[in-house]
Design an enzyme around this catalytic site. Structure first.
Site, PDB file in Angstrom:
ATOM      1  N   GLY A 195      14.841  -8.772  35.792  1.00 38.69           N
ATOM      2  CA  GLY A 195      15.160  -7.388  35.473  1.00 38.69           C
ATOM      3  C   GLY A 195      15.564  -7.238  34.034  1.00 38.69           C
ATOM      4  O   GLY A 195      15.600  -8.194  33.255  1.00 38.69           O
ATOM      5  N   GLY A 228      18.515  -5.194  31.532  1.00 38.14           N
ATOM      6  CA  GLY A 228      19.749  -4.423  31.418  1.00 38.14           C
ATOM      7  C   GLY A 228      19.885  -3.835  30.034  1.00 38.14           C
ATOM      8  O   GLY A 228      19.001  -3.976  29.176  1.00 38.14           O
ATOM      9  N   GLY A 229      21.007  -3.143  29.796  1.00 42.55           N
ATOM     10  CA  GLY A 229      21.223  -2.516  28.508  1.00 42.55           C
ATOM     11  C   GLY A 229      21.404  -3.504  27.382  1.00 42.55           C
ATOM     12  O   GLY A 229      21.194  -3.160  26.217  1.00 42.55           O
ATOM     13  N   GLY A 263      20.091  -6.874  27.523  1.00 44.10           N
ATOM     14  CA  GLY A 263      19.137  -7.972  27.505  1.00 44.10           C
ATOM     15  C   GLY A 263      18.393  -8.124  28.808  1.00 44.10           C
ATOM     16  O   GLY A 263      18.647  -7.416  29.786  1.00 44.10           O
ATOM     17  N   VAL A 281      16.971 -10.448  32.104  1.00 40.56           N
ATOM     18  CA  VAL A 281      17.496 -11.470  33.014  1.00 40.56           C
ATOM     19  C   VAL A 281      16.327 -12.236  33.624  1.00 40.56           C
ATOM     20  O   VAL A 281      15.355 -11.633  34.100  1.00 40.56           O
ATOM     21  CB  VAL A 281      18.349 -10.841  34.129  1.00 40.56           C
ATOM     22  CG1 VAL A 281      18.927 -11.924  35.037  1.00 40.56           C
ATOM     23  CG2 VAL A 281      19.472  -9.993  33.536  1.00 40.56           C
ATOM     24  N   ASP A 341      31.878   0.045  33.944  1.00 38.30           N
ATOM     25  CA  ASP A 341      30.443   0.294  34.151  1.00 38.30           C
ATOM     26  C   ASP A 341      30.049  -0.009  35.599  1.00 38.30           C
ATOM     27  O   ASP A 341      29.031  -0.653  35.853  1.00 38.30           O
ATOM     28  CB  ASP A 341      29.608  -0.544  33.178  1.00 38.30           C
ATOM     29  CG  ASP A 341      28.196   0.017  32.995  1.00 38.30           C
ATOM     30  OD1 ASP A 341      27.982   1.207  33.308  1.00 38.30           O
ATOM     31  OD2 ASP A 341      27.305  -0.725  32.535  1.00 38.30           O
TER      32      ASP A 341
END
Length: 314
Positions: free
Chosen positions: A10, A12-13, A15, A17, A130
């Protein structure tokens, strides 16, 4: 470890994964941070905060890699991915309850226990800032684990308020005080707001951020509140047991208490767990959360008069 980033899990904001394996064969998730993002604050936050934790409902940081500008974080691998994919669909709520009410309730309790540990169980309090479905990971038994501490803040055990440099978090889950300080200070109660919105989304199977940004859509908490007295319209009509109906109603009530606009009217995470584990009949209906322009500062003599609603839960 990642076989040249062969399997991407996936984005993310901060980086991407990737799935990998340790030399002993244990599966891991490796988050490779973007070089262009900030000055490394998110890397320091993640290592400093999650490195202090050890809890069944908080993802385990196994290690990190740091070489020049290259930074990577190594986590335990969560076989079922994020909660997001199990609660958000384009279909109706009837189709969204593929986890079942018992499992959804168990996940809600687990997330709350993870937050309780961060807020009360560590030597240094940790504000996550978050909490959202994408940051709740599920293992093979669907045990939830809080992840992604890139925006987190640390504070001493005697404090619950933090100073932040600008808004932090994801639209749709950010507490009002993060944007408008007239609502109150950024504190542990800011995580409670995000948790409440997450729980309501688990019930409704809708993305709050989508319903907020569309002018033609109904504000998500309003949609939930409007159906509070007609709980049968939210689920499998005619097929749910009393236990399932009570569980659904309890999650709605707790979620609505958590998203009260003023932080002082939201329950603590300990109270949230008590409410979730208690009887639904004991839970009063919370005031309808109305998000309006920030109130003007009040004189000290009247500043406390508007924070009495939580006394209903004492």
């Amino acid at each position: 470890m990642t076989n040249s980033y062969k399997e991407k899990l996936g984005r993310g904001g901060y980086g991407d994964v990737y799935k990998g394996n340790l030399p002993d064969g244990r599966p891991i998730a490796v988050k490779v941070l973007n070089v262009s993002k900030g000055n490394g604050e998110e890397f320091i936050n993640e290592v400093a905060s999650i490195g202090r934790t050890s809890h069944v409902n908080v993802v385990t940081l196994l290690g990190f890699c740091l070489e020049g500008e290259k930074r990577a974080l190594i986590y335990e691998f969560m076989r079922n991915g994020s909660l997001e994919k199990f609660i958000f669909k384009e279909s109706t709520l009837e189709d969204n309850q593929n986890l079942g009410w018992e499992k959804l309730y168990s996940i809600a309790i687990g997330i709350a226990r993870g937050l309780e540990y961060l807020h009360c169980g560590c030597n240094t309090r940790i504000l996550h800032l978050d909490i959202k479905p994408q940051n709740i990971l599920l293992d093979e038994e669907f045990c939830p684990k809080i992840s992604d501490f890139g925006l987190s803040k640390l504070c001493s055990r005697k404090d619950s308020v933090v100073s932040t440099m600008g808004p932090r978090g994801t639209p749709g889950y950010i507490a009002p005080e993060v944007f408008f300080r007239n609502f109150g200070a950024v504190s542990l109660k800011s995580d409670i707001y995000s948790y409440g919105m997450l729980v309501l989304e688990m019930v409704g199977g809708k993305k709050s951020v989508q319903t907020r940004v569309s002018a033609s859509s109904e504000y998500f908490p309003d949609w939930i509140y409007r159906h509070l007295e007609l709980v049968d319209e939210l689920g499998l009509q005619g097929l749910k047991s009393k236990v399932e109906t009570d569980t659904e109603r309890k999650m709605i009530l707790v979620g609505l208490w958590c998203i009260q606009i003023k932080p002082c009217n939201r329950p603590s995470i300990e109270k949230v767990i008590e409410m979730l584990e208690g009887s639904v009949e004991a839970l009063p209906i919370p005031p309808k959360p109305i998000l309006s322009s920030p109130p003007r500062p009040l004189p000290d003599s009247s500043a406390t008069s508007s924070c009495d609603t939580m006394s209903l839960l004492d």
